[in-house]
Design a protein around this motif. Structure first.
Motif, PDB file in Angstrom:
ATOM      1  N   UNK A  85      56.098  -5.373  44.554  1.00 38.34           N
ATOM      2  CA  UNK A  85      56.345  -3.982  44.950  1.00 38.34           C
ATOM      3  C   UNK A  85      57.566  -3.875  45.837  1.00 38.34           C
ATOM      4  N   UNK A  86      57.710  -4.806  46.767  1.00 38.92           N
ATOM      5  CA  UNK A  86      58.881  -4.787  47.655  1.00 38.92           C
ATOM      6  C   UNK A  86      60.149  -5.009  46.856  1.00 38.92           C
ATOM      7  N   UNK A  87      60.117  -5.885  45.878  1.00 40.21           N
ATOM      8  CA  UNK A  87      61.313  -6.145  45.066  1.00 40.21           C
ATOM      9  C   UNK A  87      61.688  -4.895  44.258  1.00 40.21           C
ATOM     10  N   UNK A  88      60.682  -4.226  43.681  1.00 42.47           N
ATOM     11  CA  UNK A  88      60.969  -2.993  42.927  1.00 42.47           C
ATOM     12  C   UNK A  88      61.560  -1.919  43.836  1.00 42.47           C
ATOM     13  N   UNK A  89      61.035  -1.798  45.056  1.00 44.71           N
ATOM     14  CA  UNK A  89      61.570  -0.818  46.007  1.00 44.71           C
ATOM     15  C   UNK A  89      62.986  -1.151  46.399  1.00 44.71           C
ATOM     16  N   UNK A  90      63.281  -2.418  46.497  1.00 43.54           N
ATOM     17  CA  UNK A  90      64.635  -2.806  46.895  1.00 43.54           C
ATOM     18  C   UNK A  90      65.624  -2.510  45.770  1.00 43.54           C
ATOM     19  N   UNK A  91      65.207  -2.699  44.513  1.00 38.87           N
ATOM     20  CA  UNK A  91      66.109  -2.466  43.396  1.00 38.87           C
ATOM     21  C   UNK A  91      66.265  -0.958  43.102  1.00 38.87           C
ATOM     22  N   UNK A  92      65.244  -0.170  43.298  1.00 40.01           N
ATOM     23  CA  UNK A  92      65.280   1.262  42.950  1.00 40.01           C
ATOM     24  C   UNK A  92      64.541   2.054  44.015  1.00 40.01           C
ATOM     25  N   UNK A  93      65.203   2.295  45.168  1.00 43.47           N
ATOM     26  CA  UNK A  93      64.476   2.978  46.251  1.00 43.47           C
ATOM     27  C   UNK A  93      64.219   4.444  45.929  1.00 43.47           C
ATOM     28  N   UNK A  94      65.010   5.088  45.023  1.00 47.08           N
ATOM     29  CA  UNK A  94      64.801   6.524  44.723  1.00 47.08           C
ATOM     30  C   UNK A  94      63.520   6.765  43.961  1.00 47.08           C
ATOM     31  N   UNK A 129      38.406 -19.576  46.769  1.00 49.77           N
ATOM     32  CA  UNK A 129      38.466 -18.286  46.071  1.00 49.77           C
ATOM     33  C   UNK A 129      39.201 -17.244  46.903  1.00 49.77           C
ATOM     34  N   UNK A 130      38.934 -17.214  48.222  1.00 50.21           N
ATOM     35  CA  UNK A 130      39.608 -16.260  49.100  1.00 50.21           C
ATOM     36  C   UNK A 130      41.113 -16.483  49.127  1.00 50.21           C
ATOM     37  N   UNK A 131      41.530 -17.741  49.158  1.00 47.51           N
ATOM     38  CA  UNK A 131      42.960 -18.036  49.163  1.00 47.51           C
ATOM     39  C   UNK A 131      43.594 -17.650  47.827  1.00 47.51           C
ATOM     40  N   UNK A 132      42.849 -17.836  46.730  1.00 44.24           N
ATOM     41  CA  UNK A 132      43.403 -17.402  45.430  1.00 44.24           C
ATOM     42  C   UNK A 132      43.591 -15.889  45.414  1.00 44.24           C
ATOM     43  N   UNK A 133      42.590 -15.133  45.927  1.00 45.97           N
ATOM     44  CA  UNK A 133      42.744 -13.672  45.993  1.00 45.97           C
ATOM     45  C   UNK A 133      43.900 -13.286  46.901  1.00 45.97           C
ATOM     46  N   UNK A 134      44.068 -13.981  48.029  1.00 48.09           N
ATOM     47  CA  UNK A 134      45.183 -13.681  48.930  1.00 48.09           C
ATOM     48  C   UNK A 134      46.517 -13.934  48.274  1.00 48.09           C
ATOM     49  N   UNK A 135      46.577 -15.035  47.496  1.00 48.63           N
ATOM     50  CA  UNK A 135      47.847 -15.321  46.803  1.00 48.63           C
ATOM     51  C   UNK A 135      48.170 -14.200  45.799  1.00 48.63           C
ATOM     52  N   UNK A 136      47.151 -13.751  45.071  1.00 41.15           N
ATOM     53  CA  UNK A 136      47.401 -12.673  44.106  1.00 41.15           C
ATOM     54  C   UNK A 136      47.841 -11.390  44.821  1.00 41.15           C
ATOM     55  N   UNK A 137      47.206 -11.061  45.950  1.00 42.59           N
ATOM     56  CA  UNK A 137      47.578  -9.856  46.710  1.00 42.59           C
ATOM     57  C   UNK A 137      49.006  -9.957  47.218  1.00 42.59           C
ATOM     58  N   UNK A 138      49.352 -11.145  47.779  1.00 43.52           N
ATOM     59  CA  UNK A 138      50.726 -11.341  48.257  1.00 43.52           C
ATOM     60  C   UNK A 138      51.734 -11.259  47.110  1.00 43.52           C
ATOM     61  N   UNK A 139      51.339 -11.697  45.926  1.00 40.25           N
ATOM     62  CA  UNK A 139      52.233 -11.587  44.781  1.00 40.25           C
ATOM     63  C   UNK A 139      52.485 -10.135  44.404  1.00 40.25           C
ATOM     64  N   UNK A 140      51.409  -9.333  44.435  1.00 41.96           N
ATOM     65  CA  UNK A 140      51.572  -7.918  44.126  1.00 41.96           C
ATOM     66  C   UNK A 140      52.458  -7.231  45.153  1.00 41.96           C
ATOM     67  N   UNK A 141      52.241  -7.536  46.445  1.00 46.37           N
ATOM     68  CA  UNK A 141      53.076  -6.920  47.494  1.00 46.37           C
ATOM     69  C   UNK A 141      54.523  -7.347  47.332  1.00 46.37           C
TER      70      UNK A 141
END
Length: 294
Positions: free
Chosen positions: A252-261, A237-249
């Protein structure tokens, strides 16, 4: 008084019947034995060492009778009277000798061979069948026994010192055992103590591994297994939660890279700088300078 007399009469009659039955059985058995066996006289022209009353009479190694009497007919002749079975295949040419059970055993009359077509055993003057032993066979047996005894005597004489040393060593060993009897008893007591401790240890191990409820060892292993399974479930269960958290991060990084403004101006003002940058013409690149010729 009359009743007592009847009891005495009945008891006497019962005892008489029992005695008559025993007498009939003994008579029938003796009659059967007499009919099953017949006398046989055997003559030895020479010594018959070891032959005595009650000795066996064997035909080809099978007992067929026993010796009833042994007597001297003259200084060089021994006559034995035996009772043998009537169905024994005795013939005139049956060979007679002696056989021994060991070096000191009682001698037995040995009967061997004989042709089926040969005539029956000849009868003596009194009507008893008679056979004469072969003197050469008796001499061979005597010589064999004498030779065996001589060989034993020779072996003992040749190894007299070795036999003496062996006896001396045996005496020394027994003396040492006698002197150290107390120590040996102490050692045996210690061995018994060790064996008792080993039995207790094995009993404890049996209790630990076995027992009525599966044993302490079994329960411990079962608890460890349940803990490992629970940890496996929780870590999954902990690894599943970690995978979901890493997916969200990662999103977010991809969105920041595409539109930093978007991070600086927010979602509403993100189009103005982009449009301004799109309307401003891009200056052409400068032409490379041409080198002067000298």
């Amino acid at each position: 008084m009359e009743t007592r007399a009847n009891f005495v009469l009945i008891g006497s009659f019962t005892l008489a019947v029992i005695a008559a039955a025993f007498g009939f059985v003994l008579w029938f058995q003796s009659l059967h034995t007499t009919k099953a066996r017949s006398p046989l006289r055997i003559i030895f022209e020479g010594p018959a060492a070891g032959l005595r009353n009650g000795g066996s009479v064997n035909f080809n190694g099978i007992r067929i009778g026993e010796v009833m009497s042994v007597k001297l007919d003259n200084p060089r002749r021994v006559v034995a009277l035996a009772m043998v079975e009537n169905n024994a295949p005795l013939r005139k040419d049956t060979l007679v000798g002696l056989e021994f059970q060991g070096l000191t055993g009682v001698a037995a009359i040995s009967l061997k061979g004989g042709e089926e077509a040969a005539p029956a055993v000849p009868l003596d003057e009194d009507g008893v069948p008679v056979l004469t032993a072969d003197p050469n066979a008796l001499q061979d047996v005597t010589e064999a026994i004498r030779g065996t005894l001589q060989n034993i005597n020779r072996v003992v004489a040749d190894n007299q010192q070795a036999v003496k040393n062996s006896l001396h060593n045996l005496e020394t060993f027994t003396s040492s055992l006698a002197r150290n009897a107390q120590k040996i008893d102490d050692v045996m007591l210690k061995v018994d103590g060790v064996m008792g401790k080993a039995d207790s240890l094995m009993l404890g191990l049996n209790t630990l591994a076995g027992g009525k409820d599966g044993g302490e060892l079994f329960l411990t292993v079962k608890s460890i297994r349940e803990l490992a399974e629970d940890f496996d479930k929780r870590s999954g269960a902990l690894m599943a939660d970690g995978r979901r958290t890493l997916g969200d991060i990662s999103r977010a990084v991809n969105n920041l890279d595409r539109n930093p403004t978007r991070l600086l101006f927010g979602a509403g003002n993100s189009s103005t700088p982009a449009a301004a940058s799109a309307s401003t013409p891009t200056p052409p690149p400068a032409a490379p300078a041409t080198p002067r010729r000298q």
